[in-house]
Design a protein around this motif. Structure first.
Motif, PDB file in Angstrom:
ATOM      1  N   ASN A  51      -2.008  75.578  47.148  1.00  0.00           N
ATOM      2  CA  ASN A  51      -3.428  75.851  47.373  1.00  0.00           C
ATOM      3  C   ASN A  51      -4.050  76.578  46.192  1.00  0.00           C
ATOM      4  N   LYS A  52      -3.305  77.520  45.618  1.00  0.00           N
ATOM      5  CA  LYS A  52      -3.813  78.235  44.452  1.00  0.00           C
ATOM      6  C   LYS A  52      -4.026  77.284  43.282  1.00  0.00           C
ATOM      7  N   VAL A  53      -3.071  76.383  43.075  1.00  0.00           N
ATOM      8  CA  VAL A  53      -3.216  75.406  42.001  1.00  0.00           C
ATOM      9  C   VAL A  53      -4.459  74.550  42.224  1.00  0.00           C
ATOM     10  N   MET A  54      -4.683  74.110  43.461  1.00  0.00           N
ATOM     11  CA  MET A  54      -5.876  73.317  43.769  1.00  0.00           C
ATOM     12  C   MET A  54      -7.148  74.111  43.484  1.00  0.00           C
ATOM     13  N   GLY A  55      -7.117  75.406  43.833  1.00  0.00           N
ATOM     14  CA  GLY A  55      -8.275  76.246  43.570  1.00  0.00           C
ATOM     15  C   GLY A  55      -8.575  76.360  42.095  1.00  0.00           C
ATOM     16  N   PHE A  56      -7.545  76.634  41.301  1.00  0.00           N
ATOM     17  CA  PHE A  56      -7.760  76.765  39.861  1.00  0.00           C
ATOM     18  C   PHE A  56      -8.122  75.430  39.222  1.00  0.00           C
ATOM     19  N   GLU A  57      -7.547  74.340  39.730  1.00  0.00           N
ATOM     20  CA  GLU A  57      -7.893  73.022  39.181  1.00  0.00           C
ATOM     21  C   GLU A  57      -9.336  72.634  39.499  1.00  0.00           C
ATOM     22  N   SER A  58      -9.882  73.178  40.583  1.00  0.00           N
ATOM     23  CA  SER A  58     -11.285  72.901  40.915  1.00  0.00           C
ATOM     24  C   SER A  58     -12.236  73.755  40.083  1.00  0.00           C
TER      25      SER A  58
ATOM     26  N   VAL B  51     -16.210  82.160  39.760  1.00  0.00           N
ATOM     27  CA  VAL B  51     -15.967  81.840  41.167  1.00  0.00           C
ATOM     28  C   VAL B  51     -14.638  82.445  41.592  1.00  0.00           C
ATOM     29  N   ILE B  52     -14.651  83.142  42.720  1.00  0.00           N
ATOM     30  CA  ILE B  52     -13.427  83.632  43.348  1.00  0.00           C
ATOM     31  C   ILE B  52     -13.204  82.840  44.634  1.00  0.00           C
ATOM     32  N   MET B  53     -12.021  82.234  44.762  1.00  0.00           N
ATOM     33  CA  MET B  53     -11.646  81.589  46.009  1.00  0.00           C
ATOM     34  C   MET B  53     -11.038  82.654  46.910  1.00  0.00           C
ATOM     35  N   LEU B  54     -11.568  82.780  48.121  1.00  0.00           N
ATOM     36  CA  LEU B  54     -11.123  83.798  49.073  1.00  0.00           C
ATOM     37  C   LEU B  54     -10.719  83.072  50.344  1.00  0.00           C
ATOM     38  N   THR B  55      -9.402  82.950  50.591  1.00  0.00           N
ATOM     39  CA  THR B  55      -8.973  82.074  51.660  1.00  0.00           C
ATOM     40  C   THR B  55      -7.623  82.472  52.233  1.00  0.00           C
ATOM     41  N   ALA B  56      -7.376  82.044  53.463  1.00  0.00           N
ATOM     42  CA  ALA B  56      -6.088  82.278  54.107  1.00  0.00           C
ATOM     43  C   ALA B  56      -5.024  81.326  53.578  1.00  0.00           C
ATOM     44  N   LEU B  57      -5.436  80.307  52.837  1.00  0.00           N
ATOM     45  CA  LEU B  57      -4.496  79.332  52.296  1.00  0.00           C
ATOM     46  C   LEU B  57      -3.916  79.881  50.996  1.00  0.00           C
ATOM     47  N   GLY B  58      -2.804  80.631  51.124  1.00  0.00           N
ATOM     48  CA  GLY B  58      -2.300  81.362  49.969  1.00  0.00           C
ATOM     49  C   GLY B  58      -1.075  80.760  49.313  1.00  0.00           C
ATOM     50  N   SER B  59      -0.717  79.524  49.639  1.00  0.00           N
ATOM     51  CA  SER B  59       0.463  78.919  49.035  1.00  0.00           C
ATOM     52  C   SER B  59       0.202  78.597  47.571  1.00  0.00           C
ATOM     53  N   LEU B  60       1.275  78.408  46.816  1.00  0.00           N
ATOM     54  CA  LEU B  60       1.147  78.072  45.395  1.00  0.00           C
ATOM     55  C   LEU B  60       0.350  76.781  45.226  1.00  0.00           C
TER      56      LEU B  60
ATOM     57  N   ALA C 185     -11.878  77.414  39.782  1.00  0.00           N
ATOM     58  CA  ALA C 185     -11.965  78.819  40.173  1.00  0.00           C
ATOM     59  C   ALA C 185     -11.467  79.732  39.055  1.00  0.00           C
ATOM     60  N   ASP C 186     -12.112  80.886  38.928  1.00  0.00           N
ATOM     61  CA  ASP C 186     -11.698  81.881  37.936  1.00  0.00           C
ATOM     62  C   ASP C 186     -10.691  82.865  38.501  1.00  0.00           C
ATOM     63  N   ASP C 187     -10.652  82.995  39.824  1.00  0.00           N
ATOM     64  CA  ASP C 187      -9.730  83.924  40.459  1.00  0.00           C
ATOM     65  C   ASP C 187      -9.467  83.436  41.875  1.00  0.00           C
ATOM     66  N   TYR C 188      -8.389  83.912  42.481  1.00  0.00           N
ATOM     67  CA  TYR C 188      -7.974  83.446  43.798  1.00  0.00           C
ATOM     68  C   TYR C 188      -7.406  84.640  44.544  1.00  0.00           C
ATOM     69  N   LEU C 189      -7.986  84.968  45.696  1.00  0.00           N
ATOM     70  CA  LEU C 189      -7.545  86.117  46.485  1.00  0.00           C
ATOM     71  C   LEU C 189      -7.252  85.646  47.898  1.00  0.00           C
ATOM     72  N   ALA C 190      -6.002  85.825  48.327  1.00  0.00           N
ATOM     73  CA  ALA C 190      -5.588  85.345  49.645  1.00  0.00           C
ATOM     74  C   ALA C 190      -5.888  86.382  50.718  1.00  0.00           C
ATOM     75  N   LYS C 191      -6.290  85.889  51.896  1.00  0.00           N
ATOM     76  CA  LYS C 191      -6.485  86.754  53.057  1.00  0.00           C
ATOM     77  C   LYS C 191      -5.138  87.003  53.726  1.00  0.00           C
ATOM     78  N   PRO C 192      -4.929  88.184  54.309  1.00  0.00           N
ATOM     79  CA  PRO C 192      -5.810  89.359  54.263  1.00  0.00           C
ATOM     80  C   PRO C 192      -5.755  90.020  52.891  1.00  0.00           C
ATOM     81  N   PHE C 193      -6.836  90.696  52.522  1.00  0.00           N
ATOM     82  CA  PHE C 193      -6.918  91.286  51.197  1.00  0.00           C
ATOM     83  C   PHE C 193      -7.408  92.721  51.309  1.00  0.00           C
ATOM     84  N   ALA C 194      -7.102  93.511  50.303  1.00  0.00           N
ATOM     85  CA  ALA C 194      -7.626  94.873  50.236  1.00  0.00           C
ATOM     86  C   ALA C 194      -9.036  94.802  49.673  1.00  0.00           C
ATOM     87  N   PHE C 195     -10.003  95.381  50.386  1.00  0.00           N
ATOM     88  CA  PHE C 195     -11.398  95.260  49.968  1.00  0.00           C
ATOM     89  C   PHE C 195     -11.608  95.832  48.565  1.00  0.00           C
ATOM     90  N   LYS C 196     -10.957  96.936  48.242  1.00  0.00           N
ATOM     91  CA  LYS C 196     -11.116  97.530  46.917  1.00  0.00           C
ATOM     92  C   LYS C 196     -10.665  96.566  45.826  1.00  0.00           C
TER      93      LYS C 196
END
Length: 225
Positions: free
Chosen positions: A86-93, A75-84, A95-106
């Motif tokens: 929020n990232k911790v919450m994502g990984f604790e839920s 699971v990749i979390m893709l979100t505008a919520l890029g604070s530390l 998630a295998d990776d976390y990419l904050a918006k805006p992001f490079a598509f490549k």
């Protein structure tokens, strides 16, 4: 590779879908967490991309649902919520990776492919795959059409099995090259078209025809013309 994108922003979702399709990556989309949960229950995906703030069910809860039921699906979390935090919450839920918006598509594509390589297909194949009178025994690799045994080469069988697992969905040449031939780069080879024709000669000798070409896109295995 087939990716599920769960994103309630239609513009962002369509941007990702268009980009992934151009990369030869299969993609499905859900526009809220509840629909995403239903789709995950019904289909097998190689990677799930989740937004956090969504109606019905937020991304954290949906990620927990995925990991509780299919822990090997990345699971990749893709979100505008890029604070530390929020990232911790994502990984604790889970998630295998976390990419904050805006992001490079490549970068998104790179991370998707990296996760898919580290997490090979999880669910065992069903022993029997069927479409009308086409029957495939995945344990013995035996194939029947209209109650007659069909003899396939190993590559023809792999191609047919892949199309059957995605029956009703358009599969691009690039996706077939990546998943049936393990070719992960752009190439001008016509090997996919050659083997699709081999399959047609053996599978579609009777009506109705099951293998259809979607010009400019790829192929689809379905009962309807």
């Amino acid at each position: 590779m087939h990716v599920l994108v769960v994103e309630d922003d239609a513009e962002v979702s369509q941007f990702i879908q268009k980009g992934l399709t151009s990369e030869g990556i299969g993609v499905s989309a859900a526009y809220d967490g509840v629909i995403g949960r239903s789709m995950i229950n019904e289909h097998q995906y190689d990677v799930v991309v989740l937004d956090v703030n969504m109606p019905g069910m937020n991304g954290y809860d949906l990620c927990r649902f995925v990991k509780q039921n299919w822990p090997a699906i990345p699971v990749i979390m893709l979100t505008a919520l890029g604070s530390l935090e929020n990232k911790v919450m994502g990984f604790e839920s889970g998630a295998d990776d976390y990419l904050a918006k805006p992001f490079a598509f490549k970068e998104l594509v790179f991370r998707l492919k990296a996760l898919a390589r580290r997490h090979p297909a999880r669910a065992p194949l069903p022993q029997r795959l069927e479409l009308l009178d086409l029957v495939v025994d995945t344990s013995s690799h035996q194939v029947w059409r209209a109650d007659e045994r069909v003899t396939l080469t190993a590559r023809e069988y792999a191609l047919l099995e892949y199309l059957l697992l995605r029956q009703g969905k358009v599969v691009s040449r690039a996706e077939l090259l990546e998943n049936v031939w393990d070719v992960h780069f752009n190439t001008n080879t016509n090997v996919v078209d050659v083997y699709v024709n081999y399959l047609r000669r053996k599978i579609d000798r009777v009506e109705p025809k099951l293998i259809h070409t979607i010009f400019g896109v790829g192929f689809i295995l379905k009962a309807e013309p």
